[in-house]
Design a protein around this motif. Structure first.
Motif, short mmCIF file in Angstrom:
data_model
loop_
_atom_site.label_atom_id
_atom_site.label_comp_id
_atom_site.label_asym_id
_atom_site.label_seq_id
_atom_site.Cartn_x
_atom_site.Cartn_y
_atom_site.Cartn_z
N ILE A 1 0.85 -1.20 0.00
CA ILE A 1 0.00 0.00 0.00
C ILE A 1 0.88 1.25 0.00
O ILE A 1 1.83 1.34 0.77
N TYR A 2 0.55 2.19 -0.85
CA TYR A 2 1.34 3.42 -0.96
C TYR A 2 0.42 4.58 -1.31
O TYR A 2 -0.75 4.40 -1.66
N GLN A 3 0.95 5.79 -1.21
CA GLN A 3 0.21 7.00 -1.57
C GLN A 3 0.57 7.41 -3.00
O GLN A 3 1.72 7.70 -3.30
N ARG A 4 -0.43 7.42 -3.86
CA ARG A 4 -0.23 7.80 -5.26
C ARG A 4 -0.64 9.26 -5.45
O ARG A 4 -1.77 9.62 -5.15
N PRO A 5 0.27 10.13 -5.94
CA PRO A 5 -0.09 11.54 -6.10
C PRO A 5 -1.20 11.74 -7.13
O PRO A 5 -1.22 11.07 -8.17
N ILE A 6 -2.12 12.65 -6.83
CA ILE A 6 -3.16 13.06 -7.76
C ILE A 6 -3.14 14.59 -7.81
O ILE A 6 -2.30 15.23 -7.19
N ALA A 7 -4.06 15.18 -8.55
CA ALA A 7 -4.09 16.65 -8.71
C ALA A 7 -4.37 17.32 -7.37
O ALA A 7 -5.08 16.77 -6.52
#
Length: 795
Positions: free
Chosen positions: A622-628
């Protein structure tokens, strides 16, 4: 001790070149010897005699007696050599042991062997009784840090005093395999083998620290002055410590209460020029027989600590609103009797800290401007403004150990923890009100029972059970995670078998976890009540072989798992401390880790070498995926959504120490981590950059000045070029180097009283840099030069 850093090389190195660089420069190793191993030791040996014509042969049936002291009591263990003169004494303490060897027709021989940091392999040559009339004593002064199967590093009380920084994390950041996620000078979160937060457990005084550790800016709420020893266990350690420990464990041990003797203690003070921080701590310990209604004596220990820091500064400007205040206390009482021992420990940690002003922007234009340009110098101030956090953590731990027949021990530990976290806004409708935008209360009760048994048919180990109940309340005006109730139960066993020079270990653990989130509904937010249950097995198998005195080989395989945390499942809002907007994903499942690691360790008289390599495959990582970016009533923030993939982490860790003539020593540590998305082949987010620390130290001793030391070193951090493509934010990743100088003395006499003094200067050249793991790297540089003075008055 913190090593320092010089400018990084201009030319980028390939991964293969980076490994070669680690191996070469490792022979230029940190002044403080940080590697030690807790637990028990094994002593292997051969009893021999000289034979006519040259050579030696074993002495059959020689009696070997090992003697040592524990808490003032004499202990002994007796064994006999086999037909080839070989013997093994197991389950010895981490101390110095006196060996006495006797055989018919030979003079008794006495040897003192140091087991403080290593297993030993010794050879004892007996002389005929007719030629030797008295015992011969040979003193062994070799220091041998050695862990048998698990990779560990320990800072004892002396080492901690030399490197104690602004946070507990600062004290361990130069250990092999360790990096830090930092939010300015007040928050430092350990990263072990590329993993952090919920994947790295913190064990504080024997209980699992529960302080909302899922947040990357939620550093361990522990007073660094209260720690008597800090051990880093690298690699999956879920069998003894519980599900989640995929990356490792940070174990903080407190000093035991005295069992006798006079009142003693210390008054310590630290100052740091950057942020103009001052810290003071006073501790006292003693033993009394004057407790009404209590037979025998009672030991006690108490400590009070305070810190205050203003705005931290970079070489060019101040980092606005990064000051903090901290007040901590601890009290322990306990007693030791013939049946065993019992101890009650109570601690409280409290801090009020500012959050970097530039990280909280009022609108999207301000956010993009803050990331693209250097901030204006805010000037220095001690006050803490908005945005800010107020955090307190209260712990009560009751530990009782019962001495059972045939050398067994039953340990019972009850722990209660209460964590209160309040975060206040700088924008939106609450910016002028004393109402937290984000308020969490976490209550945790835990019970652990462990039965430790001595050798039985060669096996020695621990079996146990653990139960935990947890409740989280979500208060305040804003929403990030829902409240929840969580229950967890576990059974586990860890066993060790000694066969000659081989040490074999195996363990298995089963956990059942049930969590129910509480419903929440507000404008634009719907978080339903959801009950989820997870169960799983974890285990490990390892072996070590003492190839020669000081040379050890080990191999270990481990399987571990963890459930997704509540923020990974249900986050929905501004995470105030990290200055980002987070979105959870309810479909996330368990992370499952399978890893293997091998190590070679040599510890001779002048050279110490520890080299470990590992591979860890994690399914459902599980990881944090950058979005706008997201604009809210509270301002504009970088945004991230939780996602899962299959990951592969590989790495190499290295430590070398050279002990040179005339009291010179050189130490080096190196860490290399490669995290890869196994599906796409792309690099993982937030992997530490390659780093190498090299230090040199000169020690001496003089009348009136005590035992003194001077030294210096560099830390080189390679450019992080393994960054996922398509990132929507600029990610500064340039390499850098920092230089450090240090000096100090222990036992300096001032007015007839002892004083311990040390002075260190980090980032001597005041270099501009941004570490890849700094959470403020989008906005500001890291801190500049810092001069630290540490004083301790023991009494």
């Amino acid at each position: 001790m913190p090593a320092a850093r010089l400018p990084a090389p201009a030319r980028r190195a390939t991964p293969a070149q980076a490994v070669i660089l680690l191996l070469l420069l490792a022979t230029l190793p940190a002044p403080t010897r940080v590697w030690a191993q807790g637990g028990v030791r094994q002593l292997h040996g051969v009893v021999q005699r000289a034979v006519p014509g040259g050579g030696f042969e074993g002495v059959d049936d020689a009696e070997v007696t090992a003697e040592w002291r524990v808490n003032g009591a004499e202990k002994r263990q007796v064994t006999r050599a086999d037909e080839r003169g070989r013997f093994t004494v197991r389950d010895l303490p981490v101390t110095t042991v006196r060996l006495t060897v006797r055989a018919l027709g030979y003079a008794p021989t006495v040897r003192t062997v140091t087991l403080a940091e290593a297993d030993r392999l010794v050879t004892i040559t007996l002389a005929p009784a007719s030629t030797v009339l008295a015992a011969v004593e040979v003193r062994d002064t070799v220091v041998e840090p050695l862990s048998r199967v698990t990779s560990t590093s320990t800072l004892d009380a002396k080492a901690l005093a030399e490197v104690r920084g602004q946070t507990l994390g600062e004290s361990i950041k130069h250990l092999p395999g360790v990096a830090l996620i930092q939010f300015g000078p007040s928050v430092a979160k350990p990263v072990i083998r590329g993993l952090n937060s919920q994947r790295v457990l913190v064990m504080n005084a024997g209980i699992r620290q529960e302080d909302q550790q899922w947040g990357t800016e939620h550093a361990p709420n522990i007073d660094s002055f209260e720690a008597d020893a800090v051990t880093v266990v690298r690699g999956a350690a879920t069998v003894l410590y519980g599900a989640d420990a995929l990356g490792g464990v940070l174990r903080v041990d407190h000093a035991p209460v005295p069992t006798g003797g006079a009142v003693h203690g210390e008054v310590a003070a630290n100052t740091f020029s950057n942020a103009r921080q001052g810290a003071a701590s006073a501790g006292v310990a003693g033993f009394t027989t004057r407790v009404p209604g209590v037979r025998g004596g009672v030991g006690y220990r108490a400590r009070l600590t305070g810190r205050v820091a203003g705005t931290a500064t970079t070489p060019d400007y101040a980092m606005a609103n990064t000051g903090f205040r901290e007040v901590n206390g601890a009290l322990a009482v306990g007693a030791t009797r013939g049946w065993g021992s019992t101890e009650l420990l109570m601690t409280r940690f409290g801090t009020h800290l500012g959050v970097l002003s530039q990280a909280h922007a009022g609108n999207l234009d301000d956010l993009m401007r803050a990331m693209a340009s250097a901030p204006r110098d805010s000037g220095f101030r001690y006050g803490v403004g908005r945005p800010d956090q107020r955090v307190s953590h209260t712990t009560a731990r009751w530990r009782t150990v019962l001495a059972l027949p045939r050398g067994r021990e039953l340990e019972a530990v009850y722990g209660f923890q209460y964590n209160d976290r309040r975060e206040y806004d700088a924008h939106g409708p609450l910016k002028l009100q004393d109402i937290p935008a984000f308020h969490l209360r976490l209550f945790t009760n835990s019970v652990d029972l462990r039965l430790t048994h001595p050798r039985w048919r060669g096996w020695r180990g621990t079996v146990g059970t653990s139960v935990q109940q947890q409740g989280n309340q979500t208060l305040g005006k804003g929403f990030l995670i829902p409240g929840y109730d969580r229950y967890q139960g576990a059974l586990y066993a860890q066993e060790e078998l000694g066969v000659g020079r081989f040490t074999l270990t195996s363990g298995v653990r089963g956990d059942l976890i049930r969590q129910t989130t509480l419903p929440f509904a507000d404008v634009g937010i719907r978080s339903p009540a959801v009950t989820r249950q997870w169960q799983g097995l974890a285990g490990s198998v390892g072996a070590a072989y003492l190839l020669a005195d000081g040379l050890d080989l080990s191999l270990r395989v481990a399987h571990a798992w963890r459930p997704p945390t509540v923020n990974e499942l249900a986050a929905q809002g501004v995470h105030h401390g990290t200055a980002q907007y987070e979105l959870g994903e309810l479909s996330l499942g368990r992370e499952r880790s399978s890893g293997v690691e091998g190590a070679v360790r040599y510890h001779g008289g002048w050279l110490e070498l520890d080299l470990a390599a590992y591979e860890n495959r994690i399914a459902g990582f599980i990881y944090q995926r950058p979005i706008a970016p997201v604009v809210t009533l509270r301002g504009a923030f970088p945004a991230f959504r939780y996602a899962a993939t299959s990951a592969r982490l590989r790495g190499v860790e290295l430590l070398t120490v050279l002990t040179l003539p005339q009291s010179w020593s050189v130490q080096g540590t190196g860490t290399l981590v490669r995290g890869t998305d196994a599906g796409s082949g792309a690099p993982l987010f937030d992997m530490p950059a390659d780093r190498l620390a090299v230090s040199v130290r000169k020690e001496g001793e003089g009348a009136g000045v005590g035992r003194w030391r001077v030294g210096g070193g560099v830390q080189l951090v390679r450019r992080q070029d393994r960054i996922p493509a398509g990132t929507v934010y600029a990610l500064p990743a340039a390499g850098y180097g920092l230089l450090q100088l240090e000096g100090g003395t222990r036992g300096l006499r001032v007015g007839g009283r002892p004083l311990d003094l040390s002075v260190s200067v980090s980032n001597v050249t005041d270099r501009r840099y941004r570490d890849y793991l700094s959470r403020y790297r989008l906005f500001v540089n890291d801190a500049g030069r810092d001069v630290a003075v540490r004083l301790s008055f023991p009494f």
